[in-house]
Motif scaffolding. Structure first.
Motif, PDB file in Angstrom:
ATOM      1  N   ILE A  34     -32.216  29.963  13.570  1.00  0.00           N
ATOM      2  CA  ILE A  34     -33.255  29.665  12.596  1.00  0.00           C
ATOM      3  C   ILE A  34     -33.200  30.636  11.424  1.00  0.00           C
ATOM      4  CG2 ILE A  34     -35.751  29.501  12.220  1.00  0.00           C
ATOM      5  CD1 ILE A  34     -34.544  27.261  13.949  1.00  0.00           C
ATOM      6  N   LEU A  35     -33.117  31.932  11.714  1.00  0.00           N
ATOM      7  CA  LEU A  35     -33.115  32.940  10.655  1.00  0.00           C
ATOM      8  C   LEU A  35     -31.688  33.222  10.187  1.00  0.00           C
ATOM      9  CD1 LEU A  35     -35.866  35.424  11.849  1.00  0.00           C
ATOM     10  CD2 LEU A  35     -35.949  33.882   9.897  1.00  0.00           C
ATOM     11  N   THR A  36     -31.026  32.190   9.727  1.00  0.00           N
ATOM     12  CA  THR A  36     -29.697  32.357   9.151  1.00  0.00           C
ATOM     13  C   THR A  36     -29.823  32.962   7.759  1.00  0.00           C
ATOM     14  OG1 THR A  36     -29.720  30.156   8.162  1.00  0.00           O
ATOM     15  CG2 THR A  36     -28.863  30.338  10.410  1.00  0.00           C
ATOM     16  N   LYS A  37     -28.736  33.432   7.224  1.00  0.00           N
ATOM     17  CA  LYS A  37     -28.759  34.008   5.884  1.00  0.00           C
ATOM     18  C   LYS A  37     -29.211  32.979   4.856  1.00  0.00           C
ATOM     19  CE  LYS A  37     -25.906  36.243   2.369  1.00  0.00           C
ATOM     20  NZ  LYS A  37     -24.543  36.712   1.997  1.00  0.00           N
ATOM     21  N   ASP A  38     -28.713  31.743   4.969  1.00  0.00           N
ATOM     22  CA  ASP A  38     -29.084  30.709   4.002  1.00  0.00           C
ATOM     23  C   ASP A  38     -30.566  30.343   4.112  1.00  0.00           C
ATOM     24  OD1 ASP A  38     -26.542  30.607   2.979  1.00  0.00           O
ATOM     25  OD2 ASP A  38     -25.933  28.852   4.140  1.00  0.00           O
ATOM     26  N   ALA A  39     -31.084  30.251   5.345  1.00  0.00           N
ATOM     27  CA  ALA A  39     -32.491  29.923   5.526  1.00  0.00           C
ATOM     28  C   ALA A  39     -33.381  31.034   4.988  1.00  0.00           C
ATOM     29  CB  ALA A  39     -32.785  29.676   7.008  1.00  0.00           C
ATOM     30  N   LEU A  40     -32.998  32.271   5.242  1.00  0.00           N
ATOM     31  CA  LEU A  40     -33.765  33.401   4.719  1.00  0.00           C
ATOM     32  C   LEU A  40     -33.724  33.436   3.200  1.00  0.00           C
ATOM     33  CD1 LEU A  40     -32.955  36.275   7.219  1.00  0.00           C
ATOM     34  CD2 LEU A  40     -35.230  35.476   6.582  1.00  0.00           C
ATOM     35  N   THR A  41     -32.563  33.163   2.640  1.00  0.00           N
ATOM     36  CA  THR A  41     -32.443  33.125   1.180  1.00  0.00           C
ATOM     37  C   THR A  41     -33.409  32.103   0.606  1.00  0.00           C
ATOM     38  OG1 THR A  41     -30.118  33.786   1.290  1.00  0.00           O
ATOM     39  CG2 THR A  41     -30.858  32.708  -0.733  1.00  0.00           C
ATOM     40  N   PHE A  42     -33.547  30.961   1.278  1.00  0.00           N
ATOM     41  CA  PHE A  42     -34.430  29.901   0.810  1.00  0.00           C
ATOM     42  C   PHE A  42     -35.897  30.325   0.846  1.00  0.00           C
ATOM     43  CE2 PHE A  42     -36.857  25.936   1.739  1.00  0.00           C
ATOM     44  CZ  PHE A  42     -36.662  25.315   0.513  1.00  0.00           C
ATOM     45  N   ILE A  43     -36.357  30.874   1.985  1.00  0.00           N
ATOM     46  CA  ILE A  43     -37.778  31.227   2.070  1.00  0.00           C
ATOM     47  C   ILE A  43     -38.101  32.435   1.197  1.00  0.00           C
ATOM     48  CG2 ILE A  43     -38.049  30.194   4.355  1.00  0.00           C
ATOM     49  CD1 ILE A  43     -38.089  33.022   5.545  1.00  0.00           C
ATOM     50  N   VAL A  44     -37.144  33.335   1.015  1.00  0.00           N
ATOM     51  CA  VAL A  44     -37.367  34.467   0.110  1.00  0.00           C
ATOM     52  C   VAL A  44     -37.487  33.971  -1.330  1.00  0.00           C
ATOM     53  CG1 VAL A  44     -36.293  36.543  -0.866  1.00  0.00           C
ATOM     54  CG2 VAL A  44     -36.346  36.202   1.613  1.00  0.00           C
ATOM     55  N   MET A  45     -36.663  33.003  -1.700  1.00  0.00           N
ATOM     56  CA  MET A  45     -36.764  32.408  -3.038  1.00  0.00           C
ATOM     57  C   MET A  45     -38.137  31.779  -3.244  1.00  0.00           C
ATOM     58  SD  MET A  45     -36.764  29.193  -4.582  1.00  0.00           S
ATOM     59  CE  MET A  45     -35.876  28.098  -3.459  1.00  0.00           C
ATOM     60  N   LEU A  46     -38.615  31.025  -2.236  1.00  0.00           N
ATOM     61  CA  LEU A  46     -39.933  30.414  -2.338  1.00  0.00           C
ATOM     62  C   LEU A  46     -41.021  31.472  -2.474  1.00  0.00           C
ATOM     63  CD1 LEU A  46     -39.772  27.590   0.383  1.00  0.00           C
ATOM     64  CD2 LEU A  46     -39.575  27.326  -2.094  1.00  0.00           C
ATOM     65  N   HIS A  47     -40.915  32.533  -1.689  1.00  0.00           N
ATOM     66  CA  HIS A  47     -41.921  33.595  -1.736  1.00  0.00           C
ATOM     67  C   HIS A  47     -41.952  34.249  -3.111  1.00  0.00           C
ATOM     68  CE1 HIS A  47     -44.454  36.834  -0.062  1.00  0.00           C
ATOM     69  NE2 HIS A  47     -43.780  37.599  -0.898  1.00  0.00           N
ATOM     70  N   MET A 204     -43.325  30.809   4.869  1.00  0.00           N
ATOM     71  CA  MET A 204     -42.339  31.010   5.933  1.00  0.00           C
ATOM     72  C   MET A 204     -42.272  29.780   6.841  1.00  0.00           C
ATOM     73  SD  MET A 204     -42.426  33.851   8.992  1.00  0.00           S
ATOM     74  CE  MET A 204     -41.694  33.451  10.592  1.00  0.00           C
ATOM     75  N   ASP A 205     -43.427  29.297   7.299  1.00  0.00           N
ATOM     76  CA  ASP A 205     -43.457  28.169   8.238  1.00  0.00           C
ATOM     77  C   ASP A 205     -42.900  26.907   7.592  1.00  0.00           C
ATOM     78  OD1 ASP A 205     -44.670  29.933   9.951  1.00  0.00           O
ATOM     79  OD2 ASP A 205     -46.682  29.131   9.661  1.00  0.00           O
ATOM     80  N   PHE A 206     -43.389  26.609   6.384  1.00  0.00           N
ATOM     81  CA  PHE A 206     -42.899  25.426   5.686  1.00  0.00           C
ATOM     82  C   PHE A 206     -41.420  25.554   5.356  1.00  0.00           C
ATOM     83  CE2 PHE A 206     -41.545  23.983   1.485  1.00  0.00           C
ATOM     84  CZ  PHE A 206     -41.557  22.616   1.679  1.00  0.00           C
ATOM     85  N   GLY A 207     -41.047  26.713   4.811  1.00  0.00           N
ATOM     86  CA  GLY A 207     -39.679  26.887   4.324  1.00  0.00           C
ATOM     87  C   GLY A 207     -38.631  26.774   5.420  1.00  0.00           C
ATOM     88  N   LEU A 208     -38.883  27.401   6.560  1.00  0.00           N
ATOM     89  CA  LEU A 208     -37.903  27.356   7.648  1.00  0.00           C
ATOM     90  C   LEU A 208     -37.772  25.940   8.200  1.00  0.00           C
ATOM     91  CD1 LEU A 208     -38.651  30.666   9.584  1.00  0.00           C
ATOM     92  CD2 LEU A 208     -36.652  30.152   8.154  1.00  0.00           C
ATOM     93  N   PHE A 209     -38.910  25.271   8.378  1.00  0.00           N
ATOM     94  CA  PHE A 209     -38.838  23.898   8.903  1.00  0.00           C
ATOM     95  C   PHE A 209     -38.154  22.963   7.905  1.00  0.00           C
ATOM     96  CE2 PHE A 209     -40.375  19.595   9.463  1.00  0.00           C
ATOM     97  CZ  PHE A 209     -40.080  19.381  10.800  1.00  0.00           C
ATOM     98  N   PHE A 210     -38.531  23.063   6.637  1.00  0.00           N
ATOM     99  CA  PHE A 210     -37.973  22.191   5.619  1.00  0.00           C
ATOM    100  C   PHE A 210     -36.471  22.426   5.455  1.00  0.00           C
ATOM    101  CE2 PHE A 210     -36.832  21.095   1.277  1.00  0.00           C
ATOM    102  CZ  PHE A 210     -37.438  19.849   1.111  1.00  0.00           C
ATOM    103  N   PHE A 211     -36.071  23.686   5.430  1.00  0.00           N
ATOM    104  CA  PHE A 211     -34.659  24.004   5.227  1.00  0.00           C
ATOM    105  C   PHE A 211     -33.796  23.398   6.326  1.00  0.00           C
ATOM    106  CE2 PHE A 211     -30.881  26.547   5.946  1.00  0.00           C
ATOM    107  CZ  PHE A 211     -30.342  26.637   4.672  1.00  0.00           C
ATOM    108  N   HIS A 212     -34.233  23.516   7.562  1.00  0.00           N
ATOM    109  CA  HIS A 212     -33.394  23.077   8.688  1.00  0.00           C
ATOM    110  C   HIS A 212     -33.510  21.593   9.012  1.00  0.00           C
ATOM    111  CE1 HIS A 212     -31.809  26.963   9.891  1.00  0.00           C
ATOM    112  NE2 HIS A 212     -33.017  27.478   9.852  1.00  0.00           N
ATOM    113  N   ASN A 213     -34.643  20.975   8.671  1.00  0.00           N
ATOM    114  CA  ASN A 213     -34.898  19.647   9.229  1.00  0.00           C
ATOM    115  C   ASN A 213     -35.158  18.530   8.235  1.00  0.00           C
ATOM    116  OD1 ASN A 213     -34.960  20.724  12.020  1.00  0.00           O
ATOM    117  ND2 ASN A 213     -36.779  21.782  11.297  1.00  0.00           N
ATOM    118  N   ALA A 214     -35.395  18.849   6.968  1.00  0.00           N
ATOM    119  CA  ALA A 214     -35.653  17.777   5.995  1.00  0.00           C
ATOM    120  C   ALA A 214     -34.363  17.038   5.682  1.00  0.00           C
ATOM    121  CB  ALA A 214     -36.257  18.364   4.726  1.00  0.00           C
ATOM    122  N   ASN A 215     -34.473  15.743   5.515  1.00  0.00           N
ATOM    123  CA  ASN A 215     -33.299  14.961   5.135  1.00  0.00           C
ATOM    124  C   ASN A 215     -33.719  13.745   4.313  1.00  0.00           C
ATOM    125  OD1 ASN A 215     -34.170  12.985   7.051  1.00  0.00           O
ATOM    126  ND2 ASN A 215     -33.059  14.085   8.670  1.00  0.00           N
TER     127      ASN A 215
END
Length: 215
Positions: A34-47, A204-215
């Motif tokens: 879940i906490l991959t570099k790409d996923a973290l980059t995404f939620i950090v950008m949102l923050h 964090m909650d939205f970003g991690l779920f959206f990054f991994h599961n939205a399609n």
């Protein structure tokens, strides 16, 4: 603490202060999935993009509450008056999958709850990171793991004490539509800091779920 320096060197200004385990709990995947570099980059950008606005909205809530306490009536924003005055304005229709919410189940994103909810004869299932779930690091991060595996139909385990098997039954039946409820605007998660401040729990909650599961 395991994981404390896992991504700090590659994401400037970011620290992970919670354990990022590479061991599954009840699902197949792990927090490191879940906490991959790409996923973290995404939620950090949102923050970084939206946290100042989030804090401003929270301050506005306090201002409005003080005005109400002082007897000032509620009112609409003047800058949106043109919308209210437009007789042709309409909101978009609700998505067909969310049109029927007569029977809905709600619960925390733990593995047993997710499986039982998906196997229930309801229209929608709201998986809740806030009111029904204590905001511990383990609950939040393994909640993301459980949802990640449930969507991929990989969530399947047997209770060691009772011998009962838990698995989502998708054959020949309608599976409830899942709605993810992140933590509220006012909550932060001190296990991830960005530029010296805790990350927004909702982002964090939205970003991690959206990054991994939205399609």
């Amino acid at each position: 603490m395991p994981g404390a320096q896992l991504y700090e060197s590659s994401l400037k200004g970011v620290q992970i202060l919670g354990e990022v385990s590479n061991k599954p709990l009840l699902s197949v995947s792990t927090p490191r999935d879940i906490l991959t570099k790409d996923a973290l980059t995404f939620i950090v950008m949102l923050h970084r993009q939206f946290n100042a606005r989030r804090k401003q909205l929270l301050e506005n809530r306090q201002k409005v509450q003080k005005e109400i306490d002082a007897g000032k009536p509620l009112h609409y924003l003047p800058e949106t008056k043109y919308i209210r005055d437009d007789p042709n304005w309409r909101c978009l229709p609700v998505h067909p999958k969310l049109a029927t919410r007569k029977v809905e189940i709600t619960g925390p994103p733990d593995a047993k709850m997710i499986i039982n909810a998906f196997n229930t004869d309801v229209h929608t299932y709201m998986t809740d990171f806030e009111d029904s779930c204590a905001p511990t690091w383990s609950n939040m991060i393994y909640g993301q793991v459980n949802l990640y595996d449930a969507i991929r139909d990989k969530i399947d385990f047997t209770n060691e004490k009772t011998g009962k098997r838990y698995k989502i039954n998708r054959e020949g039946r309608r599976v409830p539509v899942m709605i993810v409820r992140p933590r509220g605007w006012h909550l932060v998660d001190a296990h991830i800091t960005v530029d010296g401040e805790p990350i927004s729990g909702s982002i964090m909650d939205f970003g991690l779920f959206f990054f991994h599961n939205a399609n």
